[in-house]
Write an enzyme that holds these catalytic residues in place. Sequence first.
Site, PDB file in Angstrom:
ATOM      1  CG  HIS A  33      83.393 102.151  63.237  1.00  0.00           C
ATOM      2  ND1 HIS A  33      83.646 102.376  64.570  1.00  0.00           N
ATOM      3  CD2 HIS A  33      84.439 101.434  62.764  1.00  0.00           C
ATOM      4  CE1 HIS A  33      84.796 101.813  64.895  1.00  0.00           C
ATOM      5  NE2 HIS A  33      85.301 101.237  63.816  1.00  0.00           N
ATOM      6  CD  GLU A  34      85.359 100.310  59.018  1.00  0.00           C
ATOM      7  OE1 GLU A  34      86.532 100.675  58.755  1.00  0.00           O
ATOM      8  OE2 GLU A  34      85.106  99.472  59.893  1.00  0.00           O
TER       9      GLU A  34
ATOM     10  CD  GLU B   3      88.521  99.853  65.977  1.00  0.00           C
ATOM     11  OE1 GLU B   3      87.464 100.384  65.592  1.00  0.00           O
ATOM     12  OE2 GLU B   3      89.212  99.152  65.228  1.00  0.00           O
TER      13      GLU B   3
END
Length: 253
Positions: free
Chosen positions: A127-128, A186
């Site tokens: 995700h990062e 996100e």
Amino acid sequence: MNYIARLFLLTVWLPVSTFAQQPGLAQAAMDALNSAMLSDAQVAELSRQAVVEMDAKNPVAAPNDPYTQRLNRIVARHHTVSGLPINYKVYKVPDVNAFATADGSVRVFKGLMDIMTDNELLAIMGHEIGHVINHDTRDAMKSALRRSAVRNVAASQSGLIGKLSRSQLGGLADYMLGAKFSRQQETEADDYSYGFLKRYGYNVMALATSFEKLAKQGGGGGSGVAQIVSTHPDSKARAQRVRDRARRDGLIR
């Protein structure tokens, strides 16, 4: 009208007398223009400098530390992701957190490693890294430059970035660590992690269970509360979104 065009009008067409009377306005306008015009390579270099400063201020796990050995095992196949070289380190602090920066640095906190399985850690790192691949971290750095006391960081004709002071780098580092992304950013980073896990044959449900663990941490109070929850809200809803997608993909029933 795009952002660069608006800044051009601001810096060129506002009356000269306005800048003469308010020199701070002129400097602010130039700072915004400089940060907006930085190239991806220049932003990556500034990020690298800021991460070096962060590494100096935090207890980094040594190469023979069990935390480092575990992380190296988890990411053994992933030192280059989507063409970007990635470097990984562990901060031996109890915070439940992780972040990635525009130069490809990924930092994982001991507190996060203590509560996550290997696949869940990989999902969070995915995700990062997604924020980096999607240029969210680049844009966050430019925003940090606009909001910080850093002045005149635009590249010279040689394309090099001047070396910033430790206090300037510390300010940029603090901003990057606490950077908040939009709901769309996100979601797109979640999708990147899901695709990353699926592409390499990992269980995509690790992304859902990692969010569910973070949701519990966010409601627990105390020093161990996940810092990552403050910048990654709606963990329960995002976990459910992953489950729904996995069901549609036929990966779960």
